[in-house]
Design an enzyme around this catalytic site. Sequence first.
Site, PDB file in Angstrom:
ATOM      1  N   LYS A 106      38.652 -23.224   7.272  1.00  0.00           N
ATOM      2  CA  LYS A 106      40.049 -23.576   7.536  1.00  0.00           C
ATOM      3  C   LYS A 106      40.209 -24.628   8.632  1.00  0.00           C
ATOM      4  O   LYS A 106      41.128 -25.439   8.610  1.00  0.00           O
ATOM      5  CB  LYS A 106      40.841 -22.321   7.912  1.00  0.00           C
ATOM      6  N   GLU A 128      51.438 -20.781   8.155  1.00  0.00           N
ATOM      7  CA  GLU A 128      51.471 -19.476   7.515  1.00  0.00           C
ATOM      8  C   GLU A 128      50.045 -18.973   7.474  1.00  0.00           C
ATOM      9  O   GLU A 128      49.101 -19.762   7.508  1.00  0.00           O
ATOM     10  CB  GLU A 128      52.032 -19.580   6.099  1.00  0.00           C
ATOM     11  N   SER A 395      32.512 -19.597   2.594  1.00  0.00           N
ATOM     12  CA  SER A 395      33.652 -20.248   3.249  1.00  0.00           C
ATOM     13  C   SER A 395      34.026 -19.633   4.590  1.00  0.00           C
ATOM     14  O   SER A 395      34.664 -20.286   5.402  1.00  0.00           O
ATOM     15  CB  SER A 395      34.861 -20.224   2.313  1.00  0.00           C
TER      16      SER A 395
END
Lengths: 413, 267
Positions: A106, A128, A395
């Site tokens: 991210k 969010e 990830s």
Amino acid sequence: MSNTDDSNANNSGGGFNLYEQPVDGHFGDHGGRFVAETLMHALDELESLYEELRADPEFQAELKADLQHYVGRPSPLYHAERLSDVLSGPQIYLKREDLNHTGAHKVNNTVGQALLAKRMGKRRIIAETGAGQHGVASATVAARLGLECRVYMGAEDVQRQSLNVYRMKLLGAEVVAVNSGTRTLKDALNEAMRDWVTNVDDTHYIIGTVAGPHPYPMLVRDFQAVIGQEARSQCLQMLGRLPDALVACVGGGSNAIGLFHPFIDDKEVRLVGVEAGGLGLSTGQHAAPLNAGSVGVLHGNRTYLMQDDDGQVLGTHSVSAGLDYPGVGPEHSFLKDIGRAEYATVTDDEAMEAFRLLNRTEGILPALESSHALAWVKNSADSFSADQVVLVNLSGRGDKDILSVAQMDGIEL
Amino acid sequence: MSRLQQRFAALKQADRKALVTFVTAGDPASHATVPALRALVEGGADVLEVGIPFSDPEAEGPSIQRSSERGLANGIGLVDVLAMVAEFRQHDGSTPVVLMGYLNSVLAMGPETFADLAAEAGVDGLIMVNLPPEESAEIRDLLEARGIDLVLLVAPTTTSERARMIAGAARGFVYYVSLKGITGAAGLDVSSVEEKVGALKTVSALPVMVGFGIKDPESARAVAQHADGVVVGSALVDTMERSAERPDNIPGLLTDQLRAIRAALDD
């Protein structure tokens, strides 16, 4: 990173003949910009600034330096030999996004978008979050740049990801629990849009995935494409060839598109996205719009959605909060339609088994999201031979999930 | 001439401002909507907006979000909304009815099916909060062929070139969003409305209605001085929410509330 034997690997902007950019923000029938009029101007501004900066060597150098020195890129490509042996299928390579600062892919996007916010002179960031990884990554870059940060999170997710909630607070962010609708990620997105429409003058909204109105699906993809660019040249360096398949989990789909995108023209490379099958597609308790949804409009873009006959967006279920989303990035919908990528599902239970398998074979605790990609490899190992290479996007790391895994095991920590 | 055109022409002739009202279909009960619409007409409404309940009303404030959730809890889908309009039409052939909601409701039914059924039910206009003009041509043409107007919105952040483009693409009327924010928000700035609506009126042949943040006679009167009409929504929805347990009281309360606003506009 340096590489001499592959001229395409560092070609971040273009060179893909399948398509280069979304046309007017559309990926085939998907994408677009379906938002309240109040936001149209901000999106136009963001788009033109981004078009300018993606060609600006100074900006690209700044981004590259941040990714190297702050995030810790390039992330390793790791040959998981014991896992490969145990599954007696293909050679499995893990792209270690879990080793990034803050523990997931991210941050690639938030570092990039924070630089955009800075250039636009915005003093405030909103985001969010579902599992909390994007919220943490946003709070992190906000702290670093001295920006105010507010993170919207479904009240349900606030409970199941309490560790990340506290992390965000330590980083100086305000976390707002959203109690409307299904109290999960989609409602957090609604609330972030409401904030943005109110504070659009001084606020940049960092969308955490490749969804939302144009230009978000494009710019988040570009910031995440560093995963695939690195993986491609690492693979060529280590193996002298491209992998046979890429595998990544898909919620909104940012880690998957980041891995896939630089390989899109390598037609011999299979692209496999793995959606959250939850309790099984037949139960309706899942988060697999590409496998069991239909096309609709939500959160600014047209894409596959989980919805009923009346167009009401359905609640989703996944053991992993980060995959618990009823929509998916429009570029994935496009790649599905044209048959370039395939999208499978694995259940909660299969993901949990893969989580434990990686713990014991490789000494790595993957995020429950990433465990879905591993579970697909585990399920499909028989269909590959030992000389084939499957590259899995790991990830994120599983530290944030330890409390919920312990709970599933009936253990109170 | 469409019902919307007739209504605006009559208002202009009488030198009166338009009073537009919003309630959500099926809120607080499925049988409450048609009586509420009649009560609003009695209280002086010129145009009735009816909200289509949607699971993700991303531009709405808390009042209308909750009304949407109540509508959904009562099982109200787009088909039911159209049935309510048809029922209202049995006794009122002249008051324009405009549906307001989110694009996915219309897409799920199919735009062409929607246009057919809406025309049959007696719908006069459609406002889609998340359908910008760039994406709207197909739906606008389907509606226009059946005499239904696609109303478009202009916001405080809309540039003057965009405002011109939107005014050209809109049908029926132009909805000016009076503030940067969600429905029912505070922070209405009348001088900004005056400036923006003034500019909008130089490029729009259509009447301009102003909504978001207008909740009482005072704010209605202040805004109406600079526009062709005002939209009142959240304040009415709040009244209905407060009487959710006694739905029989709702029509009387709405009529009284609206009469006060009507009087302020006509004053």
